[in-house]
Design a protein around this motif. Sequence first.
Motif, PDB file in Angstrom:
ATOM      1  N   LEU A  46       0.934  -1.462   0.077  1.00 51.52           N
ATOM      2  CA  LEU A  46      -0.312  -0.078   0.015  1.00 51.52           C
ATOM      3  C   LEU A  46       0.790   1.159  -0.514  1.00 51.52           C
ATOM      4  O   LEU A  46       0.507   2.090  -0.884  1.00 51.52           O
ATOM      5  CB  LEU A  46      -1.177   0.341   1.117  1.00 51.52           C
ATOM      6  CG  LEU A  46      -1.647   1.108   1.236  1.00 51.52           C
ATOM      7  CD1 LEU A  46      -2.777   1.026  -0.041  1.00 51.52           C
ATOM      8  CD2 LEU A  46      -3.055   0.887   2.253  1.00 51.52           C
ATOM      9  N   ALA A  47       1.968   1.634   0.404  1.00 55.87           N
ATOM     10  CA  ALA A  47       2.888   2.531   0.916  1.00 55.87           C
ATOM     11  C   ALA A  47       3.164   2.578  -0.341  1.00 55.87           C
ATOM     12  O   ALA A  47       3.554   3.740  -1.056  1.00 55.87           O
ATOM     13  CB  ALA A  47       4.255   1.959   1.816  1.00 55.87           C
ATOM     14  N   ARG A  48       3.534   1.243  -1.407  1.00 55.77           N
ATOM     15  CA  ARG A  48       4.764   1.150  -2.394  1.00 55.77           C
ATOM     16  C   ARG A  48       3.267   2.191  -3.434  1.00 55.77           C
ATOM     17  O   ARG A  48       3.645   2.875  -4.449  1.00 55.77           O
ATOM     18  CB  ARG A  48       4.922   0.813  -2.855  1.00 55.77           C
ATOM     19  CG  ARG A  48       6.567  -0.307  -2.210  1.00 55.77           C
ATOM     20  CD  ARG A  48       7.007  -1.927  -3.026  1.00 55.77           C
ATOM     21  NE  ARG A  48       8.120  -1.089  -3.731  1.00 55.77           N
ATOM     22  CZ  ARG A  48       7.488  -2.049  -4.927  1.00 55.77           C
ATOM     23  NH1 ARG A  48       6.882  -3.594  -4.649  1.00 55.77           N
ATOM     24  NH2 ARG A  48       8.331  -1.498  -6.409  1.00 55.77           N
ATOM     25  N   TYR A  49       2.320   2.073  -3.475  1.00 58.33           N
ATOM     26  CA  TYR A  49       1.329   2.340  -4.396  1.00 58.33           C
ATOM     27  C   TYR A  49       0.906   3.873  -4.233  1.00 58.33           C
ATOM     28  O   TYR A  49       0.822   4.310  -5.098  1.00 58.33           O
ATOM     29  CB  TYR A  49       0.039   1.617  -4.020  1.00 58.33           C
ATOM     30  CG  TYR A  49      -0.913   1.622  -5.229  1.00 58.33           C
ATOM     31  CD1 TYR A  49      -1.287   1.407  -6.541  1.00 58.33           C
ATOM     32  CD2 TYR A  49      -2.401   2.609  -4.174  1.00 58.33           C
ATOM     33  CE1 TYR A  49      -2.246   1.792  -7.054  1.00 58.33           C
ATOM     34  CE2 TYR A  49      -3.261   2.880  -5.966  1.00 58.33           C
ATOM     35  CZ  TYR A  49      -3.202   2.290  -6.345  1.00 58.33           C
ATOM     36  OH  TYR A  49      -4.570   2.875  -7.392  1.00 58.33           O
ATOM     37  N   GLN A  50       0.860   3.894  -3.396  1.00 61.74           N
ATOM     38  CA  GLN A  50       0.307   5.207  -2.226  1.00 61.74           C
ATOM     39  C   GLN A  50       1.784   6.555  -2.318  1.00 61.74           C
ATOM     40  O   GLN A  50       1.136   7.601  -3.255  1.00 61.74           O
ATOM     41  CB  GLN A  50      -0.340   5.332  -0.583  1.00 61.74           C
ATOM     42  CG  GLN A  50      -1.344   4.979  -0.681  1.00 61.74           C
ATOM     43  CD  GLN A  50      -1.713   5.300   0.270  1.00 61.74           C
ATOM     44  OE1 GLN A  50      -0.952   4.718   1.548  1.00 61.74           O
ATOM     45  NE2 GLN A  50      -3.184   5.088   1.135  1.00 61.74           N
ATOM     46  N   ASN A  51       2.772   6.091  -3.317  1.00 63.21           N
ATOM     47  CA  ASN A  51       3.858   6.762  -3.162  1.00 63.21           C
ATOM     48  C   ASN A  51       3.918   7.017  -4.355  1.00 63.21           C
ATOM     49  O   ASN A  51       4.113   8.634  -5.039  1.00 63.21           O
ATOM     50  CB  ASN A  51       5.274   6.174  -2.369  1.00 63.21           C
ATOM     51  CG  ASN A  51       6.454   6.924  -2.898  1.00 63.21           C
ATOM     52  OD1 ASN A  51       6.782   7.534  -2.672  1.00 63.21           O
ATOM     53  ND2 ASN A  51       7.868   6.461  -3.641  1.00 63.21           N
ATOM     54  N   ILE A  52       3.592   6.302  -5.444  1.00 59.39           N
ATOM     55  CA  ILE A  52       3.005   6.760  -6.871  1.00 59.39           C
ATOM     56  C   ILE A  52       2.195   7.815  -7.136  1.00 59.39           C
ATOM     57  O   ILE A  52       2.552   8.287  -7.438  1.00 59.39           O
ATOM     58  CB  ILE A  52       2.935   5.419  -7.635  1.00 59.39           C
ATOM     59  CG1 ILE A  52       3.878   4.649  -7.815  1.00 59.39           C
ATOM     60  CG2 ILE A  52       2.692   5.700  -9.379  1.00 59.39           C
ATOM     61  CD1 ILE A  52       5.325   4.346  -8.908  1.00 59.39           C
ATOM     62  N   LEU A  53       0.779   7.855  -5.910  1.00 58.24           N
ATOM     63  CA  LEU A  53      -0.572   8.507  -6.412  1.00 58.24           C
ATOM     64  C   LEU A  53      -0.377   9.700  -5.670  1.00 58.24           C
ATOM     65  O   LEU A  53      -1.060  10.684  -5.533  1.00 58.24           O
ATOM     66  CB  LEU A  53      -1.377   7.542  -5.844  1.00 58.24           C
ATOM     67  CG  LEU A  53      -2.454   6.185  -6.440  1.00 58.24           C
ATOM     68  CD1 LEU A  53      -2.938   5.737  -5.898  1.00 58.24           C
ATOM     69  CD2 LEU A  53      -1.553   6.395  -7.633  1.00 58.24           C
ATOM     70  N   LYS A  54       1.058  10.066  -4.972  1.00 56.99           N
ATOM     71  CA  LYS A  54       1.218  11.300  -4.439  1.00 56.99           C
ATOM     72  C   LYS A  54       0.974  12.458  -5.387  1.00 56.99           C
ATOM     73  O   LYS A  54       0.514  13.028  -4.980  1.00 56.99           O
ATOM     74  CB  LYS A  54       2.907  11.312  -3.478  1.00 56.99           C
ATOM     75  CG  LYS A  54       3.042  10.715  -2.919  1.00 56.99           C
ATOM     76  CD  LYS A  54       4.408  10.758  -1.871  1.00 56.99           C
ATOM     77  CE  LYS A  54       4.109   9.708  -0.462  1.00 56.99           C
ATOM     78  NZ  LYS A  54       6.269  10.164  -0.893  1.00 56.99           N
ATOM     79  N   THR A  55       2.029  12.543  -6.575  1.00 55.31           N
ATOM     80  CA  THR A  55       2.069  13.791  -7.726  1.00 55.31           C
ATOM     81  C   THR A  55       1.253  13.520  -8.747  1.00 55.31           C
ATOM     82  O   THR A  55       0.777  14.497  -9.130  1.00 55.31           O
ATOM     83  CB  THR A  55       3.257  13.597  -8.348  1.00 55.31           C
ATOM     84  OG1 THR A  55       4.021  12.212  -8.832  1.00 55.31           O
ATOM     85  CG2 THR A  55       4.335  14.088  -7.170  1.00 55.31           C
ATOM     86  N   THR A  56       0.529  12.090  -8.842  1.00 56.76           N
ATOM     87  CA  THR A  56      -1.100  11.833 -10.382  1.00 56.76           C
ATOM     88  C   THR A  56      -1.190  10.973  -9.795  1.00 56.76           C
ATOM     89  O   THR A  56      -1.204   9.951  -9.020  1.00 56.76           O
ATOM     90  CB  THR A  56       0.274  11.505 -11.077  1.00 56.76           C
ATOM     91  OG1 THR A  56      -1.413  11.519 -12.186  1.00 56.76           O
ATOM     92  CG2 THR A  56       1.084  10.513 -11.105  1.00 56.76           C
ATOM     93  N   PRO A  57      -3.043  10.742 -10.115  1.00 54.20           N
ATOM     94  CA  PRO A  57      -3.627   9.710 -10.311  1.00 54.20           C
ATOM     95  C   PRO A  57      -3.648   8.477 -11.115  1.00 54.20           C
ATOM     96  O   PRO A  57      -2.527   8.334 -11.733  1.00 54.20           O
ATOM     97  CB  PRO A  57      -4.931  10.928 -10.066  1.00 54.20           C
ATOM     98  CG  PRO A  57      -4.751  11.596 -11.675  1.00 54.20           C
ATOM     99  CD  PRO A  57      -3.394  12.049 -10.788  1.00 54.20           C
TER     100      PRO A  57
END
Length: 538
Positions: free
Chosen positions: A366-377
């Motif tokens: 989840l942390a890795r997934y959310q890290n990608i979504l920090k700047t873009t959906p």
Amino acid sequence: MATLLPPPKRVKLYHGVSEPEPEPPKPTANIVVQFVSEDDGQALAPAVNIPANTPREGLELLLNKLTKDEDPVPFSFHVALPDDAKTASGAPTRVVISKSIEADILEHPSDAFSTEGILIVHCAPQSVFRVRPATRCSSTLSGHGSPILCASFSPTGNLLATGSGDTTARLWDLNTELPSHVLSGHKGWVLCVEWEAMERKLATGGHDGHVRLWDPKTGKPIGDALKGHSKWITSLAWEPIHINPSSPRLASSSKDGTVRVWSTLTRRVEYTLGGHTASVNVVRWGGGGGAARDGSESKGVLYTASSDRTVRIWDADKGQPLHTLKDHAHWVTTLTLNTDFVLRTGPFDHTAKKPSSDEEAQKLALARYQNILKTTPELLISGSDDHTLFLWSPNDKSSTKQKPVARLTGHQRQVSHVAFSPDGRWAASAGWDSSIRIWEGRTGKFVATLRGHVGAVYRLTWSADGRMLVSASKDSTLKIWDLKTYKIKVDLPGHTDEVYCVDFVADKIVSGGRDKTVKMYVRHRLLPSLQVTEATHH
């Protein structure tokens, strides 16, 4: 006795003329530089006046000082070419700073830059680890009796699965580079292999319309084949680990125009998606979607691409349709998500840590997934036989009707494959026109065309650090491309016929094709197994 002085040095003569005086070093100009973020164009620090010959490493140090980051971050730097300077079609639209501003920008052949005014330098943080390019073929793995149609490394990179036209899949041990298991059971070609992100199961899809599950440790089948499709399987997708860490479900798309979602516990179909009117060519299981309609937690989103010219988006919990994207004019044959890499590798990253429990794996994934979504959906790119691609933002709630963010044009023939880089910053598309095109992952803007293949390019795969791209082609070669220069970094010959599949993990590249062999490429060093062989040989 007086000391004799040595005779004076003879003056070197060049064709009777003495050596010219060395030219005094050219004075270096100073230039005002404004560092801006590549993501949103915001200034990262006040404009600074620096010598133009400051090396790239110096720019990195300076930017880390100015942004006051406690941990220094590696950056890549580029300057956008003005529109009137982009001459040849397919030429790069940006200049990457690899040596210094003076060498790369001021001496650029376009003469589009001067020392006057402010130079806008776009900065993008890079991964803190670096993948080294593979340079030689370490082994040729034979055993399959027909062309190899698919190959995939496991999420940790310790195992490799290949599927072939000989109706079998094979597992290979990457430490010894020897076959570990032959997976027999399909009655037709094995068209796709897909690892569960925790590496506990492997799924295969065949021309016989069956989906099979295997235990990679023993090579034994897990139960009987999952039957239900009336035509062959085109693609497989596992439910992401951050949504379901203990028993993720599996989605299979088929030529029969349906997608089936299977429970791996009960081994039954949970639901069938039947909205397409022609073959479903690709299915992807995204991790986004927010909350479901009834307010409960979402089980992710399914994306399907079909020969009916549409891309459909489904609620993965109930199997209900959410959107239909109808902008393509021909078959949609390839899809990629900017989260593909982290969804595929789940809790495993470059540190090689192994989670001790399902809960810990879920947290890490989840942390890795959310890290990608920090700047873009979560973004989606679809590629079609109409020679174009579309970039979509399917979770954009601002409008009810889904419109593409950008239309990506330039390929002269059908698009065969598209893939986002692991960090989602770039996308690469391959076509039957023998070219590869690089696009900005967030905006869909064209960046560069990579030319070098002399046959259709079938497949692409990125290095984990996003600095290199590997392509497999009909011309029987693999090529590693450097994303700094947009040129070939390494040419990897070895296959004697068309290369159908390629995958890249750590510093290993695997490929398979029509010549029935699997080839493994590594960076140039002696492997322990080879050292033993050589010692024995001598």
